[in-house]
Design a protein around this motif. Sequence first.
Motif, PDB file in Angstrom:
ATOM      1  N   SER A   1       0.852  -1.195   0.000  1.00  0.00           N
ATOM      2  CA  SER A   1       0.000   0.000   0.000  1.00  0.00           C
ATOM      3  C   SER A   1       0.881   1.236   0.000  1.00  0.00           C
ATOM      4  O   SER A   1       1.946   1.243   0.605  1.00  0.00           O
ATOM      5  CB  SER A   1      -0.888   0.070   1.240  1.00  0.00           C
ATOM      6  OG  SER A   1      -1.585  -1.093   1.445  1.00  0.00           O
TER       7      SER A   1
ATOM      8  N   GLY B   1      -3.441   3.815  -1.732  1.00  0.00           N
ATOM      9  CA  GLY B   1      -3.598   2.955  -2.897  1.00  0.00           C
ATOM     10  C   GLY B   1      -2.926   1.617  -2.672  1.00  0.00           C
ATOM     11  O   GLY B   1      -1.921   1.524  -1.979  1.00  0.00           O
TER      12      GLY B   1
ATOM     13  N   PHE C   1      -1.027  -1.724  -4.244  1.00  0.00           N
ATOM     14  CA  PHE C   1      -0.172  -2.107  -5.360  1.00  0.00           C
ATOM     15  C   PHE C   1       0.095  -3.597  -5.294  1.00  0.00           C
ATOM     16  O   PHE C   1       0.122  -4.183  -4.221  1.00  0.00           O
ATOM     17  CB  PHE C   1       1.195  -1.401  -5.298  1.00  0.00           C
ATOM     18  CG  PHE C   1       1.147   0.063  -5.552  1.00  0.00           C
ATOM     19  CD1 PHE C   1       1.293   0.546  -6.828  1.00  0.00           C
ATOM     20  CD2 PHE C   1       0.968   0.950  -4.502  1.00  0.00           C
ATOM     21  CE1 PHE C   1       1.269   1.895  -7.068  1.00  0.00           C
ATOM     22  CE2 PHE C   1       0.934   2.309  -4.727  1.00  0.00           C
ATOM     23  CZ  PHE C   1       1.087   2.783  -6.019  1.00  0.00           C
TER      24      PHE C   1
ATOM     25  N   THR D   1       1.566  -2.953 -10.286  1.00  0.00           N
ATOM     26  CA  THR D   1       0.209  -2.780 -10.782  1.00  0.00           C
ATOM     27  C   THR D   1      -0.643  -2.142  -9.682  1.00  0.00           C
ATOM     28  O   THR D   1      -0.598  -2.577  -8.529  1.00  0.00           O
ATOM     29  CB  THR D   1      -0.398  -4.148 -11.146  1.00  0.00           C
ATOM     30  OG1 THR D   1       0.486  -4.823 -12.054  1.00  0.00           O
ATOM     31  CG2 THR D   1      -1.758  -4.003 -11.790  1.00  0.00           C
ATOM     32  N   THR D   2      -1.416  -1.097 -10.076  1.00  0.00           N
ATOM     33  CA  THR D   2      -2.324  -0.452  -9.122  1.00  0.00           C
ATOM     34  C   THR D   2      -3.608  -1.241  -9.063  1.00  0.00           C
ATOM     35  O   THR D   2      -4.204  -1.588 -10.100  1.00  0.00           O
ATOM     36  CB  THR D   2      -2.653   0.983  -9.592  1.00  0.00           C
ATOM     37  OG1 THR D   2      -1.434   1.675  -9.768  1.00  0.00           O
ATOM     38  CG2 THR D   2      -3.506   1.686  -8.580  1.00  0.00           C
TER      39      THR D   2
ATOM     40  N   THR E   1      -7.484  -1.290  -8.031  1.00  0.00           N
ATOM     41  CA  THR E   1      -8.580  -0.355  -7.744  1.00  0.00           C
ATOM     42  C   THR E   1      -9.853  -1.137  -7.514  1.00  0.00           C
ATOM     43  O   THR E   1     -10.046  -2.232  -8.048  1.00  0.00           O
ATOM     44  CB  THR E   1      -8.805   0.611  -8.919  1.00  0.00           C
ATOM     45  OG1 THR E   1      -9.069  -0.143 -10.106  1.00  0.00           O
ATOM     46  CG2 THR E   1      -7.581   1.480  -9.140  1.00  0.00           C
TER      47      THR E   1
END
Length: 181
Positions: A128, A132, A134, A176-177, A179
């Motif tokens: 994190s 966000g 990851f 990579t994010t 969501t």
Amino acid sequence: MSIRTTLSVCTAALALGAGSALAGGVIAPVVEVAPIEVAPVSVAGAWQGAYVGGSLGYIFGADDVVGIVPTLDGVPIEGRRALNLGDLDVSGATAAVHVGYRWQRDRWVFGPELGVEVGSVDADLASSFEGGDFELEAEMQNIVTLVMKTGYSVDPQTLVYGTFGVARGNFDYTATTLTDS
């Protein structure tokens, strides 16, 4: 001459001939033979020549620290420190091919070797940063080595040697994010 006289003469001749053969005969002279000395064969060059080999291995936990350095137009922003997103514990099985050549001068052996190593060496980590999430991944593509081997032949079956050289690893890193949908 009668038969009896002839037989007596023949018997006497045979007896004299047989007696002299049993009396001693010819004795061969004894000749002393010197032993044959064989010069030792030099084994110089026993380690010399081209070779190809392979190896199987396993990489145990090479810790890779993954972080973000804030930049503006490709230049790090002063006053902002790099952020550590996590440590990737890269590990896995490998296979390699080695090709080389050795020269031997007396008991000294030396030569270059080129190696290529590939395998299933990877790691992933969830992290994190500022709210966000990851996912970080690392994967080894290959490792190429160029080394020089130098050694000393202790006896024809034993070579004590060391290596020095360079290695270059090709790794892919992906962040990579994640969501929420």
